[in-house]
Motif scaffolding. Sequence first.
Motif, PDB file in Angstrom:
ATOM      1  N   PRO A  69      36.335  -5.047 -82.281  1.00  0.00           N
ATOM      2  CA  PRO A  69      35.612  -5.407 -80.918  1.00  0.00           C
ATOM      3  C   PRO A  69      35.311  -3.475 -80.356  1.00  0.00           C
ATOM      4  O   PRO A  69      36.291  -2.450 -80.961  1.00  0.00           O
ATOM      5  N   MET A  70      34.490  -2.881 -79.904  1.00  0.00           N
ATOM      6  CA  MET A  70      34.071  -1.848 -79.083  1.00  0.00           C
ATOM      7  C   MET A  70      33.399  -1.410 -77.666  1.00  0.00           C
ATOM      8  O   MET A  70      32.977  -2.487 -77.569  1.00  0.00           O
ATOM      9  N   PHE A  71      33.612  -0.451 -77.287  1.00  0.00           N
ATOM     10  CA  PHE A  71      33.369   0.020 -76.155  1.00  0.00           C
ATOM     11  C   PHE A  71      31.839   0.087 -76.273  1.00  0.00           C
ATOM     12  O   PHE A  71      31.408   0.352 -77.186  1.00  0.00           O
ATOM     13  N   PRO A  72      30.753  -0.263 -75.444  1.00  0.00           N
ATOM     14  CA  PRO A  72      29.869   0.046 -75.686  1.00  0.00           C
ATOM     15  C   PRO A  72      29.144   1.800 -75.472  1.00  0.00           C
ATOM     16  O   PRO A  72      27.764   1.326 -75.653  1.00  0.00           O
ATOM     17  N   PHE A  73      30.028   2.055 -75.828  1.00  0.00           N
ATOM     18  CA  PHE A  73      28.993   3.478 -75.718  1.00  0.00           C
ATOM     19  C   PHE A  73      27.986   4.012 -77.167  1.00  0.00           C
ATOM     20  O   PHE A  73      27.051   4.964 -76.102  1.00  0.00           O
ATOM     21  N   ARG A 122      34.204   3.235 -91.166  1.00  0.00           N
ATOM     22  CA  ARG A 122      33.357   3.320 -90.558  1.00  0.00           C
ATOM     23  C   ARG A 122      33.360   2.403 -89.007  1.00  0.00           C
ATOM     24  O   ARG A 122      33.515   2.985 -88.012  1.00  0.00           O
ATOM     25  N   THR A 123      34.054   0.846 -89.094  1.00  0.00           N
ATOM     26  CA  THR A 123      34.281   0.817 -87.764  1.00  0.00           C
ATOM     27  C   THR A 123      35.493   1.542 -86.682  1.00  0.00           C
ATOM     28  O   THR A 123      35.425   1.322 -86.250  1.00  0.00           O
ATOM     29  N   THR A 124      36.423   1.283 -87.512  1.00  0.00           N
ATOM     30  CA  THR A 124      37.329   2.300 -86.646  1.00  0.00           C
ATOM     31  C   THR A 124      36.944   3.639 -86.328  1.00  0.00           C
ATOM     32  O   THR A 124      37.219   3.544 -85.452  1.00  0.00           O
ATOM     33  N   ARG A 125      36.439   4.138 -87.033  1.00  0.00           N
ATOM     34  CA  ARG A 125      35.873   5.668 -86.411  1.00  0.00           C
ATOM     35  C   ARG A 125      35.277   5.346 -85.489  1.00  0.00           C
ATOM     36  O   ARG A 125      35.312   5.926 -84.285  1.00  0.00           O
ATOM     37  N   ILE A 146      35.540   6.697 -81.669  1.00  0.00           N
ATOM     38  CA  ILE A 146      34.469   7.260 -80.477  1.00  0.00           C
ATOM     39  C   ILE A 146      34.236   6.856 -79.388  1.00  0.00           C
ATOM     40  O   ILE A 146      34.044   7.383 -78.084  1.00  0.00           O
ATOM     41  N   SER A 147      33.996   5.000 -79.246  1.00  0.00           N
ATOM     42  CA  SER A 147      33.704   4.741 -78.191  1.00  0.00           C
ATOM     43  C   SER A 147      34.059   4.842 -77.612  1.00  0.00           C
ATOM     44  O   SER A 147      34.570   4.487 -76.491  1.00  0.00           O
ATOM     45  N   HIS A 148      36.020   4.122 -77.902  1.00  0.00           N
ATOM     46  CA  HIS A 148      36.880   4.962 -76.795  1.00  0.00           C
ATOM     47  C   HIS A 148      36.884   5.579 -76.392  1.00  0.00           C
ATOM     48  O   HIS A 148      37.427   5.784 -74.977  1.00  0.00           O
TER      49      HIS A 148
END
Length: 120
Positions: A23-27, A67-70, A74-76
């Motif tokens: 899951p990631m922030f939408p930024f 990739r997804t961790t990166r 950055i989104s966070h």
Amino acid sequence: MDRASLRHWSRGRITLLGDAAHPMFPFFAQGAAQSIEDAAVLARCLAAAADDPEQALKRYDAARIERTTRLQQISHGRRDINHLPDGREQQARDTALGASDPLVGNGWIYGYDAEEVPVL
């Protein structure tokens, strides 16, 4: 939408993808995009190792987690800077964002090709 990155998404013949895995922030507007990339790479891994799905899922983890961790990180990291109150900090952020081309600066995000990822 906020959880620490996982080191592994797969166990045996079970795996996660999309928001369940990362899951990631939408930024950076990458939640759905990363789910689609996951599905494309997962399909390629399963096709390449149809006789060994557990190995295919290990390859999927290896191909996608970095990739997804990166992107999660950055989104966070944009959580606070994207919501600055009007003022000096907000104006400095706007100036910095306006001084560069976001498509160039984030080319690693948008230039990814799931068909090019090694899955063997």
